[in-house]
Design a protein around this motif. Structure first.
Motif, short mmCIF file in Angstrom:
data_model
loop_
_atom_site.label_atom_id
_atom_site.label_comp_id
_atom_site.label_asym_id
_atom_site.label_seq_id
_atom_site.Cartn_x
_atom_site.Cartn_y
_atom_site.Cartn_z
N ARG A 165 0.74 -1.25 0.04
CA ARG A 165 -0.01 0.05 -0.03
C ARG A 165 1.02 1.21 0.05
N SER A 166 0.75 2.10 -1.23
CA SER A 166 1.76 3.04 -1.20
C SER A 166 1.38 4.10 -0.06
N ASP A 167 0.20 4.13 0.52
CA ASP A 167 -0.19 5.07 1.22
C ASP A 167 0.02 4.70 2.91
N ARG A 168 0.62 3.82 3.19
CA ARG A 168 0.94 2.99 4.39
C ARG A 168 2.18 3.34 4.88
N LEU A 169 2.60 3.88 6.17
CA LEU A 169 3.90 3.91 6.74
C LEU A 169 4.06 2.90 7.74
N ASN A 170 5.35 1.98 7.65
CA ASN A 170 5.54 1.17 8.64
C ASN A 170 6.61 1.56 9.27
N LEU A 171 6.63 1.33 10.69
CA LEU A 171 7.64 1.56 11.66
C LEU A 171 7.76 0.32 12.24
N ASN A 172 9.05 -0.29 11.85
CA ASN A 172 9.66 -1.59 12.46
C ASN A 172 10.24 -1.57 13.77
N ASP A 183 12.20 -3.58 17.27
CA ASP A 183 12.56 -4.52 17.78
C ASP A 183 11.88 -5.05 19.00
N ASP A 184 12.36 -6.28 19.82
CA ASP A 184 11.66 -6.74 20.80
C ASP A 184 11.46 -5.81 21.95
N SER A 185 12.46 -4.78 22.09
CA SER A 185 12.17 -3.80 23.18
C SER A 185 11.38 -2.64 23.02
N GLY A 186 10.81 -2.65 21.66
CA GLY A 186 9.96 -1.52 21.35
C GLY A 186 10.73 -0.33 20.74
N GLN A 187 11.90 -0.33 20.28
CA GLN A 187 12.69 0.66 19.67
C GLN A 187 12.43 0.52 18.18
N ILE A 188 12.45 1.51 17.61
CA ILE A 188 12.02 1.46 16.12
C ILE A 188 13.34 1.43 15.42
N THR A 189 13.75 0.46 14.74
CA THR A 189 15.01 0.01 13.84
C THR A 189 15.07 0.24 12.40
N ARG A 190 13.79 0.64 11.85
CA ARG A 190 13.53 0.42 10.35
C ARG A 190 12.26 1.18 9.98
N VAL A 191 12.17 2.17 9.19
CA VAL A 191 10.94 3.06 8.54
C VAL A 191 10.76 2.68 7.07
N ASN A 192 9.61 2.30 6.63
CA ASN A 192 9.55 2.00 5.43
C ASN A 192 8.00 2.26 4.96
N CYS A 193 7.75 2.42 3.63
CA CYS A 193 6.09 2.49 3.16
C CYS A 193 5.76 1.20 2.63
N GLY A 194 4.42 0.94 2.52
CA GLY A 194 4.00 -0.09 1.86
C GLY A 194 3.16 -1.11 2.77
#
Length: 108
Positions: free
Chosen positions: A88-95, A97-108
């Motif tokens: 989905r080109s209109d969706r942001l994903n914040l990935n 880790d297990d501790s809840g820290q954002i490790t990666r950002v991407n769209c889709g």
């Protein structure tokens, strides 16, 4: 007493429609009105949310990142979350880790 054939077909069609509607997901918790988004075309631009890497995942951070990325919807993905495979080109994903820290950002 068995059902008449026409009634049985109608019941089967209704059951199939009900089953198919159960397969959809709702992202109401991460959606907000288009008026809150910047003047983008609704497509996500992950560069606007890269500042979140290293921060703790939260609902407030997710909404702020969604707006800055120009996305219509957003979600936080943790390592063992099940996700859908559609892009989905209109969706942001914040990935996160297990501790809840954002490790990666991407769209889709």
């Amino acid at each position: 007493m068995p059902f008449p054939r026409k009634t049985l077909l109608i019941l089967m069609a209704a059951l199939a429609a009900l089953a198919a509607s159960g397969c959809s997901t709702s992202e109401k918790s991460t959606q907000s009105s288009a008026a809150a988004a910047p003047a983008f075309d609704g497509r996500c631009n992950a560069d606007g949310a890269r500042y979140t890497v290293g921060k703790s995942a939260s609902a407030d951070l997710l909404e702020e990142a969604r707006v800055k990325a120009g996305a219509q919807v957003a979600r936080i993905l943790r390592p063992h979350d099940m996700v859908t495979l559609e892009y989905r080109s209109d969706r942001l994903n914040l990935n996160a880790d297990d501790s809840g820290q954002i490790t990666r950002v991407n769209c889709g």
